[in-house]
Design a protein around this motif. Structure first.
Motif, PDB file in Angstrom:
ATOM      1  N   LEU A  38     -26.514-108.605  36.377  1.00 17.55           N
ATOM      2  CA  LEU A  38     -26.213-109.587  37.412  1.00 17.55           C
ATOM      3  C   LEU A  38     -24.904-109.156  38.055  1.00 17.55           C
ATOM      4  O   LEU A  38     -24.020-108.622  37.376  1.00 17.55           O
ATOM      5  CB  LEU A  38     -26.074-110.978  36.782  1.00 17.55           C
ATOM      6  N   GLY A  39     -24.773-109.384  39.354  1.00 16.84           N
ATOM      7  CA  GLY A  39     -23.567-108.972  40.045  1.00 16.84           C
ATOM      8  C   GLY A  39     -22.408-109.934  39.903  1.00 16.84           C
ATOM      9  O   GLY A  39     -21.263-109.530  39.754  1.00 16.84           O
ATOM     10  N   ASP A  40     -22.686-111.233  39.952  1.00 18.74           N
ATOM     11  CA  ASP A  40     -21.617-112.239  39.927  1.00 18.74           C
ATOM     12  C   ASP A  40     -22.050-113.436  39.088  1.00 18.74           C
ATOM     13  O   ASP A  40     -22.897-114.211  39.525  1.00 18.74           O
ATOM     14  CB  ASP A  40     -21.278-112.688  41.352  1.00 18.74           C
ATOM     15  N   PRO A  41     -21.439-113.589  37.890  1.00 14.14           N
ATOM     16  CA  PRO A  41     -20.481-112.673  37.275  1.00 14.14           C
ATOM     17  C   PRO A  41     -21.166-111.413  36.773  1.00 14.14           C
ATOM     18  O   PRO A  41     -22.359-111.432  36.449  1.00 14.14           O
ATOM     19  CB  PRO A  41     -19.909-113.493  36.120  1.00 14.14           C
ATOM     20  N   ASN A  42     -20.405-110.322  36.752  1.00 15.18           N
ATOM     21  CA  ASN A  42     -20.938-109.046  36.296  1.00 15.18           C
ATOM     22  C   ASN A  42     -21.425-109.211  34.858  1.00 15.18           C
ATOM     23  O   ASN A  42     -20.653-109.583  33.967  1.00 15.18           O
ATOM     24  CB  ASN A  42     -19.839-107.985  36.380  1.00 15.18           C
ATOM     25  N   THR A  43     -22.720-108.930  34.637  1.00 19.11           N
ATOM     26  CA  THR A  43     -23.352-109.314  33.369  1.00 19.11           C
ATOM     27  C   THR A  43     -24.364-108.279  32.912  1.00 19.11           C
ATOM     28  O   THR A  43     -25.073-107.685  33.729  1.00 19.11           O
ATOM     29  CB  THR A  43     -24.088-110.665  33.540  1.00 19.11           C
ATOM     30  N   ASN A  44     -24.419-108.085  31.600  1.00 16.90           N
ATOM     31  CA  ASN A  44     -25.552-107.439  30.942  1.00 16.90           C
ATOM     32  C   ASN A  44     -26.314-108.526  30.192  1.00 16.90           C
ATOM     33  O   ASN A  44     -25.769-109.119  29.254  1.00 16.90           O
ATOM     34  CB  ASN A  44     -25.085-106.389  29.924  1.00 16.90           C
ATOM     35  N   LEU A  45     -27.533-108.784  30.597  1.00 21.74           N
ATOM     36  CA  LEU A  45     -28.378-109.757  29.911  1.00 21.74           C
ATOM     37  C   LEU A  45     -29.428-108.988  29.120  1.00 21.74           C
ATOM     38  O   LEU A  45     -30.298-108.330  29.698  1.00 21.74           O
ATOM     39  CB  LEU A  45     -29.054-110.698  30.903  1.00 21.74           C
ATOM     40  N   HIS A  46     -29.321-109.063  27.792  1.00 24.06           N
ATOM     41  CA  HIS A  46     -30.248-108.373  26.903  1.00 24.06           C
ATOM     42  C   HIS A  46     -31.313-109.378  26.455  1.00 24.06           C
ATOM     43  O   HIS A  46     -30.982-110.443  25.938  1.00 24.06           O
ATOM     44  CB  HIS A  46     -29.512-107.809  25.697  1.00 24.06           C
ATOM     45  N   VAL A  47     -32.564-109.019  26.635  1.00 27.63           N
ATOM     46  CA  VAL A  47     -33.664-109.929  26.325  1.00 27.63           C
ATOM     47  C   VAL A  47     -34.452-109.368  25.150  1.00 27.63           C
ATOM     48  O   VAL A  47     -34.857-108.201  25.155  1.00 27.63           O
ATOM     49  CB  VAL A  47     -34.581-110.131  27.545  1.00 27.63           C
ATOM     50  N   TRP A  48     -34.648-110.222  24.150  1.00 26.58           N
ATOM     51  CA  TRP A  48     -35.290-109.829  22.896  1.00 26.58           C
ATOM     52  C   TRP A  48     -36.319-110.879  22.501  1.00 26.58           C
ATOM     53  O   TRP A  48     -36.302-112.010  23.001  1.00 26.58           O
ATOM     54  CB  TRP A  48     -34.275-109.751  21.758  1.00 26.58           C
ATOM     55  N   GLN A  49     -37.163-110.529  21.533  1.00 22.66           N
ATOM     56  CA  GLN A  49     -38.034-111.503  20.901  1.00 22.66           C
ATOM     57  C   GLN A  49     -37.294-112.170  19.750  1.00 22.66           C
ATOM     58  O   GLN A  49     -36.412-111.560  19.133  1.00 22.66           O
ATOM     59  CB  GLN A  49     -39.295-110.816  20.371  1.00 22.66           C
ATOM     60  N   PRO A  50     -37.614-113.428  19.431  1.00 20.61           N
ATOM     61  CA  PRO A  50     -37.004-114.061  18.264  1.00 20.61           C
ATOM     62  C   PRO A  50     -37.238-113.214  17.014  1.00 20.61           C
ATOM     63  O   PRO A  50     -38.312-112.654  16.803  1.00 20.61           O
ATOM     64  CB  PRO A  50     -37.742-115.406  18.176  1.00 20.61           C
ATOM     65  N   GLY A  51     -36.213-113.106  16.188  1.00 22.65           N
ATOM     66  CA  GLY A  51     -36.306-112.316  14.977  1.00 22.65           C
ATOM     67  C   GLY A  51     -35.862-110.880  15.131  1.00 22.65           C
ATOM     68  O   GLY A  51     -35.749-110.162  14.125  1.00 22.65           O
ATOM     69  N   ALA A  52     -35.596-110.425  16.354  1.00 21.54           N
ATOM     70  CA  ALA A  52     -35.120-109.057  16.554  1.00 21.54           C
ATOM     71  C   ALA A  52     -33.793-108.860  15.830  1.00 21.54           C
ATOM     72  O   ALA A  52     -32.955-109.762  15.768  1.00 21.54           O
ATOM     73  CB  ALA A  52     -34.972-108.766  18.047  1.00 21.54           C
ATOM     74  N   ALA A  53     -33.580-107.662  15.310  1.00 23.24           N
ATOM     75  CA  ALA A  53     -32.373-107.397  14.518  1.00 23.24           C
ATOM     76  C   ALA A  53     -31.130-107.264  15.382  1.00 23.24           C
ATOM     77  O   ALA A  53     -30.045-107.720  14.982  1.00 23.24           O
ATOM     78  CB  ALA A  53     -32.570-106.121  13.696  1.00 23.24           C
ATOM     79  N   GLU A  54     -31.237-106.665  16.545  1.00 24.18           N
ATOM     80  CA  GLU A  54     -30.035-106.329  17.296  1.00 24.18           C
ATOM     81  C   GLU A  54     -29.229-107.552  17.736  1.00 24.18           C
ATOM     82  O   GLU A  54     -27.993-107.537  17.614  1.00 24.18           O
ATOM     83  CB  GLU A  54     -30.388-105.449  18.498  1.00 24.18           C
ATOM     84  N   PRO A  55     -29.838-108.612  18.242  1.00 26.50           N
ATOM     85  CA  PRO A  55     -29.007-109.777  18.555  1.00 26.50           C
ATOM     86  C   PRO A  55     -28.331-110.387  17.332  1.00 26.50           C
ATOM     87  O   PRO A  55     -27.225-110.928  17.434  1.00 26.50           O
ATOM     88  CB  PRO A  55     -29.983-110.758  19.223  1.00 26.50           C
ATOM     89  N   GLN A  56     -28.959-110.293  16.165  1.00 27.10           N
ATOM     90  CA  GLN A  56     -28.306-110.743  14.938  1.00 27.10           C
ATOM     91  C   GLN A  56     -27.114-109.853  14.612  1.00 27.10           C
ATOM     92  O   GLN A  56     -26.064-110.336  14.179  1.00 27.10           O
ATOM     93  CB  GLN A  56     -29.299-110.731  13.777  1.00 27.10           C
ATOM     94  N   ARG A  57     -27.262-108.552  14.819  1.00 26.62           N
ATOM     95  CA  ARG A  57     -26.149-107.625  14.626  1.00 26.62           C
ATOM     96  C   ARG A  57     -25.010-107.954  15.590  1.00 26.62           C
ATOM     97  O   ARG A  57     -23.836-107.940  15.205  1.00 26.62           O
ATOM     98  CB  ARG A  57     -26.624-106.180  14.842  1.00 26.62           C
ATOM     99  N   HIS A  58     -25.358-108.228  16.845  1.00 30.12           N
ATOM    100  CA  HIS A  58     -24.327-108.550  17.836  1.00 30.12           C
ATOM    101  C   HIS A  58     -23.519-109.761  17.405  1.00 30.12           C
ATOM    102  O   HIS A  58     -22.288-109.767  17.510  1.00 30.12           O
ATOM    103  CB  HIS A  58     -24.981-108.825  19.191  1.00 30.12           C
ATOM    104  N   ARG A  59     -24.200-110.806  16.936  1.00 35.80           N
ATOM    105  CA  ARG A  59     -23.483-112.022  16.523  1.00 35.80           C
ATOM    106  C   ARG A  59     -22.586-111.742  15.318  1.00 35.80           C
ATOM    107  O   ARG A  59     -21.449-112.222  15.257  1.00 35.80           O
ATOM    108  CB  ARG A  59     -24.485-113.138  16.200  1.00 35.80           C
ATOM    109  N   LEU A  60     -23.098-110.960  14.362  1.00 32.95           N
ATOM    110  CA  LEU A  60     -22.301-110.609  13.184  1.00 32.95           C
ATOM    111  C   LEU A  60     -21.056-109.832  13.592  1.00 32.95           C
ATOM    112  O   LEU A  60     -19.951-110.091  13.085  1.00 32.95           O
ATOM    113  CB  LEU A  60     -23.155-109.784  12.214  1.00 32.95           C
ATOM    114  N   PHE A  61     -21.204-108.895  14.510  1.00 37.28           N
ATOM    115  CA  PHE A  61     -20.086-108.070  14.957  1.00 37.28           C
ATOM    116  C   PHE A  61     -19.016-108.933  15.620  1.00 37.28           C
ATOM    117  O   PHE A  61     -17.816-108.785  15.340  1.00 37.28           O
ATOM    118  CB  PHE A  61     -20.602-107.006  15.927  1.00 37.28           C
ATOM    119  N   VAL A  62     -19.437-109.839  16.488  1.00 36.41           N
ATOM    120  CA  VAL A  62     -18.482-110.734  17.158  1.00 36.41           C
ATOM    121  C   VAL A  62     -17.760-111.612  16.142  1.00 36.41           C
ATOM    122  O   VAL A  62     -16.527-111.769  16.193  1.00 36.41           O
ATOM    123  CB  VAL A  62     -19.202-111.591  18.218  1.00 36.41           C
ATOM    124  N   GLU A  63     -18.507-112.187  15.213  1.00 34.07           N
ATOM    125  CA  GLU A  63     -17.888-113.054  14.205  1.00 34.07           C
ATOM    126  C   GLU A  63     -16.888-112.271  13.349  1.00 34.07           C
ATOM    127  O   GLU A  63     -15.818-112.784  13.008  1.00 34.07           O
ATOM    128  CB  GLU A  63     -18.973-113.686  13.333  1.00 34.07           C
TER     129      GLU A  63
END
Length: 203
Positions: free
Chosen positions: A120-145
């Motif tokens: 998205l241009g405004d605000p500049n964004t990367n929107l990652h779309v996954w299926q429920p249960g995918a590992a990578e969004p869980q990894r992302h949350r763990l990394f942020v925490e």
């Protein structure tokens, strides 16, 4: 050896390798590293509201990446993970997101999970779309925490970001800091009280 369920092997040039899956380019360049801006939370709220307006409010969307970590330097790009049960049927969600300004830039598979990346241009964004249960969004949350609660690794990661920008060795930004990201994940996995994890040093 036991490994954390969210562990995955180190891939030195993973971001470069996935470029063949690119279908378009982003609307706005990522820009340079900046000090933490508390208004990034407001920017994420705008993204969340755009997605809710396009698809309804019953989808999980989370602010991830460095802009979600207070005190962390970051490129001024919001990273967000959106979970959609009908990811593979793009006709049910992609036109609605495109209508409010998102653009599909990647259609690929990451760690075995189907993935779509929109920008998205405004605000500049990367929107990652996954299926429920995918590992990578869980990894992302763990990394942020982990970074939110471990200032020493926050500094390690900030230093790696600055070095990746200044390296001038031809590596893509994400690949240039991938080794440090892997090491931080190793510490986070080893400290998880809910799972056993034996050290998995990168090659």
């Amino acid at each position: 050896m036991a490994t954390h369920p969210l562990w995955r092997p180190f891939i030195a040039d993973g971001n470069a390798a996935r470029q063949s899956q690119r279908v378009a380019f982003r609307q706005v360049d990522p820009g340079s590293l900046q000090d933490h801006d508390p208004h990034r939370a407001d920017a994420f709220a705008r993204v969340r509201d755009l997605v809710a307006g396009a698809l309804g409010a019953d989808h999980t969307i989370a602010h991830v990446g460095s802009t979600a970590v207070p005190g962390m330097i970051a490129k001024p790009v919001i990273d967000a993970d959106l979970l959609l049960p009908d990811l593979g049927d793009e006709r049910t969600w992609l036109p609605e997101l495109e209508a409010v300004g998102f653009r599909l830039v990647f259609r690929d598979v990451i760690a075995g999970d189907p993935h779509r990346q929109l920008t998205l241009g405004d605000p500049n964004t990367n929107l990652h779309v996954w299926q429920p249960g995918a590992a990578e969004p869980q990894r992302h949350r763990l990394f942020v925490e982990w970074l939110r609660s471990h200032p020493e690794d926050r500094q390690v990661y900030a230093d790696a970001k600055a070095a990746a920008v200044n390296a001038g060795n031809g590596l893509r930004y994400n690949d240039a800091k991938a080794a440090v990201v892997h090491e931080i994940y190793e510490r986070a996995f080893a400290s998880d009280p809910h799972h056993t994890h034996d050290a998995q040093p990168r090659p």
